[in-house]
Structure formats: C-alpha cells, structure tokens
Design a protein around this motif. Structure first.
Motif, PDB file in Angstrom:
ATOM      1  N   GLY A  81       0.808  -1.224   0.000  1.00 33.11           N
ATOM      2  CA  GLY A  81       0.000   0.000   0.000  1.00 33.11           C
ATOM      3  C   GLY A  81       0.831   1.259   0.000  1.00 33.11           C
ATOM      4  O   GLY A  81       0.338   2.336  -0.307  1.00 33.11           O
ATOM      5  N   THR A  82       2.139   1.117   0.318  1.00 35.41           N
ATOM      6  CA  THR A  82       3.010   2.281   0.416  1.00 35.41           C
ATOM      7  C   THR A  82       4.383   1.978  -0.166  1.00 35.41           C
ATOM      8  O   THR A  82       4.949   0.915   0.083  1.00 35.41           O
ATOM      9  CB  THR A  82       3.184   2.707   1.888  1.00 35.41           C
ATOM     10  N   LEU A  83       4.898   2.936  -0.928  1.00 34.17           N
ATOM     11  CA  LEU A  83       6.262   2.895  -1.448  1.00 34.17           C
ATOM     12  C   LEU A  83       6.982   4.091  -0.840  1.00 34.17           C
ATOM     13  O   LEU A  83       6.688   5.232  -1.183  1.00 34.17           O
ATOM     14  CB  LEU A  83       6.271   3.016  -2.976  1.00 34.17           C
ATOM     15  N   PRO A  94      10.127  10.990  -1.206  1.00 28.68           N
ATOM     16  CA  PRO A  94       8.776  10.832  -1.748  1.00 28.68           C
ATOM     17  C   PRO A  94       8.134   9.532  -1.270  1.00 28.68           C
ATOM     18  O   PRO A  94       8.820   8.535  -1.053  1.00 28.68           O
ATOM     19  CB  PRO A  94       8.985  10.822  -3.260  1.00 28.68           C
ATOM     20  N   VAL A  95       6.831   9.585  -1.098  1.00 29.83           N
ATOM     21  CA  VAL A  95       6.051   8.410  -0.693  1.00 29.83           C
ATOM     22  C   VAL A  95       4.887   8.275  -1.671  1.00 29.83           C
ATOM     23  O   VAL A  95       4.194   9.250  -1.965  1.00 29.83           O
ATOM     24  CB  VAL A  95       5.527   8.558   0.755  1.00 29.83           C
ATOM     25  N   TRP A  96       4.687   7.067  -2.150  1.00 30.98           N
ATOM     26  CA  TRP A  96       3.557   6.750  -3.015  1.00 30.98           C
ATOM     27  C   TRP A  96       2.593   5.865  -2.241  1.00 30.98           C
ATOM     28  O   TRP A  96       3.014   4.889  -1.630  1.00 30.98           O
ATOM     29  CB  TRP A  96       4.026   6.011  -4.269  1.00 30.98           C
ATOM     30  N   SER A  97       1.310   6.190  -2.284  1.00 30.17           N
ATOM     31  CA  SER A  97       0.277   5.408  -1.594  1.00 30.17           C
ATOM     32  C   SER A  97      -0.701   4.863  -2.635  1.00 30.17           C
ATOM     33  O   SER A  97      -1.155   5.605  -3.513  1.00 30.17           O
ATOM     34  CB  SER A  97      -0.479   6.275  -0.597  1.00 30.17           C
ATOM     35  N   TRP A  98      -1.036   3.577  -2.495  1.00 31.03           N
ATOM     36  CA  TRP A  98      -1.978   2.961  -3.423  1.00 31.03           C
ATOM     37  C   TRP A  98      -3.376   3.462  -3.128  1.00 31.03           C
ATOM     38  O   TRP A  98      -3.836   3.469  -1.995  1.00 31.03           O
ATOM     39  CB  TRP A  98      -1.913   1.444  -3.327  1.00 31.03           C
ATOM     40  N   ASP A  99      -4.077   3.898  -4.175  1.00 29.28           N
ATOM     41  CA  ASP A  99      -5.456   4.355  -4.064  1.00 29.28           C
ATOM     42  C   ASP A  99      -6.319   3.465  -4.955  1.00 29.28           C
ATOM     43  O   ASP A  99      -6.373   3.663  -6.175  1.00 29.28           O
ATOM     44  CB  ASP A  99      -5.564   5.826  -4.486  1.00 29.28           C
ATOM     45  N   VAL A 151      12.299  -2.269  -8.901  1.00 29.21           N
ATOM     46  CA  VAL A 151      11.039  -2.721  -8.319  1.00 29.21           C
ATOM     47  C   VAL A 151       9.932  -2.127  -9.183  1.00 29.21           C
ATOM     48  O   VAL A 151       9.980  -0.947  -9.540  1.00 29.21           O
ATOM     49  CB  VAL A 151      10.878  -2.261  -6.845  1.00 29.21           C
ATOM     50  N   VAL A 152       8.954  -2.939  -9.515  1.00 28.32           N
ATOM     51  CA  VAL A 152       7.816  -2.491 -10.314  1.00 28.32           C
ATOM     52  C   VAL A 152       6.580  -2.527  -9.425  1.00 28.32           C
ATOM     53  O   VAL A 152       6.285  -3.554  -8.800  1.00 28.32           O
ATOM     54  CB  VAL A 152       7.621  -3.399 -11.542  1.00 28.32           C
ATOM     55  N   ALA A 153       5.856  -1.414  -9.368  1.00 28.30           N
ATOM     56  CA  ALA A 153       4.629  -1.313  -8.576  1.00 28.30           C
ATOM     57  C   ALA A 153       3.459  -0.991  -9.505  1.00 28.30           C
ATOM     58  O   ALA A 153       3.482   0.008 -10.220  1.00 28.30           O
ATOM     59  CB  ALA A 153       4.776  -0.231  -7.512  1.00 28.30           C
ATOM     60  N   THR A 154       2.460  -1.857  -9.474  1.00 22.23           N
ATOM     61  CA  THR A 154       1.257  -1.705 -10.295  1.00 22.23           C
ATOM     62  C   THR A 154       0.097  -2.353  -9.554  1.00 22.23           C
ATOM     63  O   THR A 154       0.250  -3.416  -8.960  1.00 22.23           O
ATOM     64  CB  THR A 154       1.426  -2.428 -11.658  1.00 22.23           C
ATOM     65  N   GLY A 155      -1.057  -1.718  -9.573  1.00 21.52           N
ATOM     66  CA  GLY A 155      -2.268  -2.348  -9.045  1.00 21.52           C
ATOM     67  C   GLY A 155      -2.211  -2.684  -7.565  1.00 21.52           C
ATOM     68  O   GLY A 155      -2.818  -3.659  -7.146  1.00 21.52           O
ATOM     69  N   GLY A 156      -1.464  -1.917  -6.775  1.00 22.88           N
ATOM     70  CA  GLY A 156      -1.370  -2.199  -5.347  1.00 22.88           C
ATOM     71  C   GLY A 156      -0.474  -3.380  -5.023  1.00 22.88           C
ATOM     72  O   GLY A 156      -0.543  -3.941  -3.933  1.00 22.88           O
ATOM     73  N   LYS A 157       0.390  -3.752  -5.975  1.00 28.25           N
ATOM     74  CA  LYS A 157       1.330  -4.852  -5.769  1.00 28.25           C
ATOM     75  C   LYS A 157       2.716  -4.435  -6.250  1.00 28.25           C
ATOM     76  O   LYS A 157       2.851  -3.552  -7.096  1.00 28.25           O
ATOM     77  CB  LYS A 157       0.878  -6.110  -6.518  1.00 28.25           C
ATOM     78  N   VAL A 158       3.735  -5.111  -5.708  1.00 25.04           N
ATOM     79  CA  VAL A 158       5.114  -4.849  -6.122  1.00 25.04           C
ATOM     80  C   VAL A 158       5.811  -6.158  -6.455  1.00 25.04           C
ATOM     81  O   VAL A 158       5.521  -7.199  -5.872  1.00 25.04           O
ATOM     82  CB  VAL A 158       5.929  -4.101  -5.039  1.00 25.04           C
ATOM     83  N   VAL A 159       6.748  -6.084  -7.394  1.00 19.88           N
ATOM     84  CA  VAL A 159       7.556  -7.247  -7.757  1.00 19.88           C
ATOM     85  C   VAL A 159       8.991  -6.768  -8.008  1.00 19.88           C
ATOM     86  O   VAL A 159       9.208  -5.716  -8.615  1.00 19.88           O
ATOM     87  CB  VAL A 159       6.967  -7.987  -8.992  1.00 19.88           C
ATOM     88  N   ALA A 160       9.947  -7.545  -7.495  1.00 19.58           N
ATOM     89  CA  ALA A 160      11.361  -7.248  -7.724  1.00 19.58           C
ATOM     90  C   ALA A 160      11.702  -7.547  -9.175  1.00 19.58           C
ATOM     91  O   ALA A 160      11.165  -8.477  -9.788  1.00 19.58           O
ATOM     92  CB  ALA A 160      12.232  -8.077  -6.791  1.00 19.58           C
ATOM     93  N   GLY A 190      23.723   2.549  -3.063  1.00 22.17           N
ATOM     94  CA  GLY A 190      24.566   2.717  -1.902  1.00 22.17           C
ATOM     95  C   GLY A 190      24.093   3.723  -0.879  1.00 22.17           C
ATOM     96  O   GLY A 190      24.490   3.675   0.270  1.00 22.17           O
ATOM     97  N   SER A 191      23.255   4.659  -1.286  1.00 21.10           N
ATOM     98  CA  SER A 191      22.797   5.668  -0.327  1.00 21.10           C
ATOM     99  C   SER A 191      21.280   5.856  -0.294  1.00 21.10           C
ATOM    100  O   SER A 191      20.754   6.406   0.660  1.00 21.10           O
ATOM    101  CB  SER A 191      23.466   7.023  -0.605  1.00 21.10           C
ATOM    102  N   GLY A 192      20.577   5.407  -1.317  1.00 17.05           N
ATOM    103  CA  GLY A 192      19.122   5.538  -1.344  1.00 17.05           C
ATOM    104  C   GLY A 192      18.455   4.228  -0.995  1.00 17.05           C
ATOM    105  O   GLY A 192      19.105   3.183  -0.874  1.00 17.05           O
ATOM    106  N   SER A 193      17.133   4.278  -0.823  1.00 14.66           N
ATOM    107  CA  SER A 193      16.410   3.044  -0.507  1.00 14.66           C
ATOM    108  C   SER A 193      14.942   3.154  -0.854  1.00 14.66           C
ATOM    109  O   SER A 193      14.410   4.249  -1.059  1.00 14.66           O
ATOM    110  CB  SER A 193      16.545   2.722   0.991  1.00 14.66           C
ATOM    111  N   LEU A 194      14.307   2.004  -0.925  1.00 12.48           N
ATOM    112  CA  LEU A 194      12.859   1.880  -1.086  1.00 12.48           C
ATOM    113  C   LEU A 194      12.376   0.875  -0.064  1.00 12.48           C
ATOM    114  O   LEU A 194      12.893  -0.240   0.009  1.00 12.48           O
ATOM    115  CB  LEU A 194      12.493   1.402  -2.497  1.00 12.48           C
ATOM    116  N   THR A 195      11.395   1.277   0.736  1.00 15.72           N
ATOM    117  CA  THR A 195      10.741   0.384   1.683  1.00 15.72           C
ATOM    118  C   THR A 195       9.283   0.266   1.273  1.00 15.72           C
ATOM    119  O   THR A 195       8.626   1.285   1.036  1.00 15.72           O
ATOM    120  CB  THR A 195      10.836   0.939   3.120  1.00 15.72           C
ATOM    121  N   THR A 196       8.782  -0.947   1.152  1.00 15.59           N
ATOM    122  CA  THR A 196       7.375  -1.145   0.801  1.00 15.59           C
ATOM    123  C   THR A 196       6.635  -1.716   2.003  1.00 15.59           C
ATOM    124  O   THR A 196       7.203  -2.450   2.809  1.00 15.59           O
ATOM    125  CB  THR A 196       7.230  -2.104  -0.400  1.00 15.59           C
ATOM    126  N   SER A 197       5.382  -1.348   2.111  1.00 15.43           N
ATOM    127  CA  SER A 197       4.553  -1.905   3.189  1.00 15.43           C
ATOM    128  C   SER A 197       3.109  -1.934   2.754  1.00 15.43           C
ATOM    129  O   SER A 197       2.737  -1.380   1.765  1.00 15.43           O
ATOM    130  CB  SER A 197       4.710  -1.098   4.472  1.00 15.43           C
TER     131      SER A 197
END
Length: 165
Positions: free
Chosen positions: A35-37, A47-52, A112-121, A158-165
């Motif tokens: 639901g969140t990137l 930046p934060v992306w939220s699934w709607d 990472v690809v995020a589509t339709g409220g789902k993510v895949v590496a 090395g310095s950035g990140s993405l956390t999904t939840s």
C-alpha cells in the motif's frame, strides 16, 4: 518554438514493455500486496507513493503533503518503477558549489515495479545509450507494466532506498 520534427529529432523509443491490460501486468500477476512505497533518495528527498484503489493509481506525497502539478492536480501514476543505479558527480558545479550529479543508466541493476497495489522485484538492463531500458523478472521473462502513465524513481545505489509496506 521549434518542434521535434523541425529540429530533425525523433521521439524516444518505448523504454519498457507493456501488458495488453492491467490485470496482465507483471506486478499484478506475480507481485506481493503493498500500500506504500517509501523512498529515501537523499537527505532532502523522501517521496512516498500510496496505493489508491478507488482511482487505480499510486498517489505521490512529498514531505508529508500531497504532491501536485502546476495545475494543482495530485500527482499519480498507474505504474511506479524504482531504478537503483550509480549516482556520481558530473564534475560540473551548481549553485553554492555543490556538484551536479547524474545517473549511470547503461548497464544493469536492481528495480522494483509497482502496479495495481502490488510490487515485484526486477532487474533493469540498458545495453547502450541509444537502446531502450528493459525490466526483467527473476525467471528472465520481461516485466510488463500496465497500460497508463509510469513514474520512474531513480534511487542512488549505496545511499538511497525503497521500503514497501
């Protein structure tokens, strides 16, 4: 104003592969619910992306506030693609003496690809400057996106990140 055709240039080629319908997109078929990137791109950029589900899009926020365009409309995307790549300085100076950075986008790396409220590496690959960027799943098949607009977040290796939840 001179258009692309008058300047002797052509539009860039398609960078990613697209499924024929949203329900066939790689993240929808093979991904995990999210639901969140939550991106950490620098000390100043989170930046934060939220699934709607209502709009079927990811909604962007910056600094805890909804991100909007010049028109005032909320920034949204059907697909959000995270590309992790080297982020060296160019050798050019910016205001205040800070180095102007760039990204190394020829080669390959994590995605990472995020589509339709789902993510895949995935893995990204770009063989040459004039070649398209492609996305591949762990099994080697091409990762397809849903038809619609796509936002690419470039994550510094090395310095950035993405956390999904």
């Amino acid at each position: 104003m001179v258009g692309i055709a008058e300047a002797g240039r052509t539009a860039p080629g398609e960078q990613f592969a697209f499924a024929r319908s949203a329900d066939r997109a790689a993240a929808v078929v093979a991904g995990a619910p999210a639901g969140t990137l939550d991106f950490r791109l620098s000390g100043q950029s989170n930046p934060v992306w939220s699934w709607d589900a209502g709009s079927g899009t990811w909604l962007r926020s910056e600094g805890g506030s909804p991100a909007t365009g010049a028109s005032g409309a909320r920034l949204s995307a059907v697909n959000v693609v995270s590309i992790t790549a080297g982020h060296p300085a160019t050798g050019f100076g910016a205001q205040g003496g800070a180095a102007v950075p760039t990204y190394e986008l020829v080669g390959s790396g994590d995605a990472v690809v995020a589509t339709g409220g789902k993510v895949v590496a995935a893995r990204w690959q770009k063989d040459a400057q004039d070649q398209p960027m492609r996305l591949f799943l762990a099994d080697g098949s091409e990762a397809t996106l849903a038809p619609g607009n796509t936002w690419v977040e470039l994550v510094p290796a090395g310095s950035g990140s993405l956390t999904t939840s």
